[in-house]
Write a protein that holds these residues in place. Structure first.
Motif, PDB file in Angstrom:
ATOM      1  N   VAL A 236      51.396  40.670  45.260  1.00 24.50           N
ATOM      2  CA  VAL A 236      50.660  39.403  45.256  1.00 24.50           C
ATOM      3  C   VAL A 236      49.292  39.546  45.921  1.00 24.50           C
ATOM      4  CG1 VAL A 236      50.658  37.032  46.171  1.00 24.50           C
ATOM      5  CG2 VAL A 236      52.744  37.971  45.173  1.00 24.50           C
ATOM      6  N   GLU A 237      49.255  40.344  47.008  1.00 24.47           N
ATOM      7  CA  GLU A 237      47.969  40.427  47.709  1.00 24.47           C
ATOM      8  C   GLU A 237      46.928  41.319  47.003  1.00 24.47           C
ATOM      9  OE1 GLU A 237      51.093  40.902  48.781  1.00 24.47           O
ATOM     10  OE2 GLU A 237      51.160  42.820  49.784  1.00 24.47           O
ATOM     11  N   ASP A 238      47.343  42.074  45.991  1.00 21.17           N
ATOM     12  CA  ASP A 238      46.368  42.898  45.250  1.00 21.17           C
ATOM     13  C   ASP A 238      45.332  42.008  44.561  1.00 21.17           C
ATOM     14  OD1 ASP A 238      47.827  45.162  45.877  1.00 21.17           O
ATOM     15  OD2 ASP A 238      48.898  45.221  43.940  1.00 21.17           O
ATOM     16  N   PRO A 239      44.065  42.471  44.563  1.00 19.40           N
ATOM     17  CA  PRO A 239      43.081  41.729  43.756  1.00 19.40           C
ATOM     18  C   PRO A 239      43.431  41.901  42.277  1.00 19.40           C
ATOM     19  CG  PRO A 239      42.005  43.328  45.226  1.00 19.40           C
ATOM     20  CD  PRO A 239      43.468  43.611  45.284  1.00 19.40           C
ATOM     21  N   GLY A 240      43.309  40.825  41.497  1.00 18.93           N
ATOM     22  CA  GLY A 240      43.688  40.889  40.081  1.00 18.93           C
ATOM     23  C   GLY A 240      42.492  40.727  39.155  1.00 18.93           C
ATOM     24  N   LYS A 267      41.112  31.330  39.362  1.00 21.01           N
ATOM     25  CA  LYS A 267      40.491  32.599  38.950  1.00 21.01           C
ATOM     26  C   LYS A 267      39.916  33.323  40.163  1.00 21.01           C
ATOM     27  CE  LYS A 267      39.007  31.634  34.217  1.00 21.01           C
ATOM     28  NZ  LYS A 267      37.858  31.272  33.381  1.00 21.01           N
ATOM     29  N   GLU A 268      39.257  32.548  41.004  1.00 25.96           N
ATOM     30  CA  GLU A 268      38.633  33.116  42.193  1.00 25.96           C
ATOM     31  C   GLU A 268      39.698  33.700  43.126  1.00 25.96           C
ATOM     32  OE1 GLU A 268      35.729  31.674  45.660  1.00 25.96           O
ATOM     33  OE2 GLU A 268      36.421  30.147  44.229  1.00 25.96           O
ATOM     34  N   HIS A 269      40.735  32.915  43.342  1.00 26.22           N
ATOM     35  CA  HIS A 269      41.833  33.332  44.209  1.00 26.22           C
ATOM     36  C   HIS A 269      42.510  34.597  43.679  1.00 26.22           C
ATOM     37  CE1 HIS A 269      45.536  31.807  46.716  1.00 26.22           C
ATOM     38  NE2 HIS A 269      45.143  33.011  47.061  1.00 26.22           N
ATOM     39  N   ARG A 272      40.384  37.629  44.207  1.00 26.92           N
ATOM     40  CA  ARG A 272      40.324  37.968  45.621  1.00 26.92           C
ATOM     41  C   ARG A 272      41.628  38.636  46.063  1.00 26.92           C
ATOM     42  NH1 ARG A 272      40.994  33.308  48.971  1.00 26.92           N
ATOM     43  NH2 ARG A 272      40.141  32.117  47.232  1.00 26.92           N
ATOM     44  N   GLY A 273      42.725  38.264  45.436  1.00 18.88           N
ATOM     45  CA  GLY A 273      44.050  38.727  45.848  1.00 18.88           C
ATOM     46  C   GLY A 273      44.779  37.605  46.559  1.00 18.88           C
ATOM     47  N   GLY A 274      46.105  37.625  46.466  1.00 15.70           N
ATOM     48  CA  GLY A 274      46.893  36.607  47.152  1.00 15.70           C
ATOM     49  C   GLY A 274      47.465  35.535  46.224  1.00 15.70           C
ATOM     50  N   LEU A 275      47.161  35.642  44.941  1.00 16.96           N
ATOM     51  CA  LEU A 275      47.738  34.672  44.002  1.00 16.96           C
ATOM     52  C   LEU A 275      48.647  35.425  43.028  1.00 16.96           C
ATOM     53  CD1 LEU A 275      47.922  31.800  42.845  1.00 16.96           C
ATOM     54  CD2 LEU A 275      45.879  32.287  41.492  1.00 16.96           C
ATOM     55  N   GLY A 276      49.899  35.045  43.017  1.00 20.24           N
ATOM     56  CA  GLY A 276      50.870  35.758  42.186  1.00 20.24           C
ATOM     57  C   GLY A 276      50.858  35.287  40.731  1.00 20.24           C
TER      58      GLY A 276
END
Ligand code: TRP
Length: 340
Positions: A236-240, A267-269, A272-276
């Motif tokens: 989840v914490e990986d930037p996507g 999209k921003e989140h 950045r990483g942290g959005l699953g």
């Protein structure tokens, strides 16, 4: 003043999916509701037969399914004429006369037909009906004197072929009985070709990567949960990545004005990483279901009485037939083959 005529059709070779919905069905409903046009929508079963000659059972079944798709997205037989191509013999007769105005070389040059021939692997056994289908499509369009034909970009060559036939016919027989149509093509990127759930460029039945208008809520949920996202977004914490991520692509297409702010912040989140992925998929599912659940409910209602659905098609076909018969009679007079 007479309302402009709009005509569109689909080959009944399966159920319709979300790609058909964003690419054309939704727009047909909007055009119908504008009440400014005389709309004809039809099931091109004869065209489907040009490359499915042996699969009549599949076509028959698809007629029912696509008719339900039409009704469930809000096409209304009291506002639009919905009919079946094969039930209008005048179309085949018009095709005969137009065939004499089009060279074999011209048919062989049609880029869409060329691509299809390669895809379908006919080899040297191209059914002659298949090569000729653009002429039969010109008959579909001209029989109803359609002014506007909303279609996908792959249909441009068919519209061009129709326009040539109209000019050639009117010139050869010194008449103005046929009307030159204009194509209406998708403008926005999203309205063009919807990619599949797996990220393939095209949503299609054969690739098994589509959401159907007839899918139940559970099936839609499973399909959304299995959508292709960013293969490198593991934790989840990986930037996507947004590009090529089908969930965000679909959010852009299906999100409404009121969803835009949330889509942008997601999209921003995500980047950045942290959005699953599960969260983005749940959000997409809500947006899709908002659109799909009323369609599904209407479908279940209509599907209770298929006899009634076919009666609707029969009535529409009768209405369409009288229009086509009028055009055919003008065509035959112009050609001087109205002997009696
Ligand atoms: N060729 C169209 C398709 O594959 C279907 C079609 C047949 C059609 N006749 C038509 C579309 C006339 C518009 C007008 O989608």
């Amino acid at each position: 003043m007479k309302k402009p005529v709009i005509l569109t059709g689909d080959r009944p070779t399966g159920k319709l999916h979300l790609g058909h919905y964003v690419g054309s069905l939704k727009n047909r409903f909007i055009l119908q509701e504008e009440n400014k046009y005389n709309m004809f929508v039809f099931l091109a079963d004869q065209q489907a037969l040009t490359d499915h000659a042996k699969e009549t059972e599949k076509i028959r079944e698809s007629i029912g399914n696509v008719a339900l798709d039409y009704l469930s997205v809000g096409l209304d037989p009291s506002k639009s004429t919905i009919f079946i191509q094969s039930q209008i013999p005048e179309l085949a007769e018009l095709t005969m006369y137009y065939m004499n105005l089009v060279s074999l070389a011209r048919l062989e040059r049609n880029p869409t037909v060329k691509t299809e021939i390669a895809q379908k692997g006919f080899g040297t056994s191209i059914p002659s009906g298949f090569l000729v289908y653009p002429i039969s499509q010109a008959a579909d369009i001209t029989a109803f004197k359609a002014n506007l034909v909303p279609v996908g970009n792959d249909q441009k060559p068919m519209i061009e072929q129709t326009r040539e036939i109209v000019r050639s016919f009117n010139h050869t027989y010194q008449t103005d009985c046929l009307v030159e149509p204009e194509g209406i093509y998708p403008t926005s990127e999203g309205a063009g070709r919807l990619p599949g759930l797996d990220g393939n460029a095209k949503m299609s039945k054969s690739l098994g990567n589509g959401i159907y208008l007839s899918d139940d809520a559970d099936t839609v949920r499973k399909k959304v949960m299995s959508m292709y996202t960013d293969p490198n977004h593991i934790k989840v914490e990986d930037p996507g990545q947004i590009e090529g991520n089908m969930v965000f692509h679909y959010l852009d297409i299906f999100g409404q004005e009121e969803d835009r702010a949330q889509i942008e912040s997601m999209k921003e989140h995500y980047q950045r990483g942290g959005l699953g992925d599960v969260k983005t998929k749940r959000f997409l599912l809500d947006i899709l279901e908002r659109e799909l659940s009323p369609i599904r409910e209407r479908r279940l209602e209509y599907a209770k009485d298929m006899g009634e659905v076919f009666r609707m098609l029969e009535e529409g076909s009768q209405k369409a037939r009288s229009v086509a018969a009028q055009t055919l009679s003008e065509v035959k007079s112009a050609m001087g083959i109205n002997y009696f």
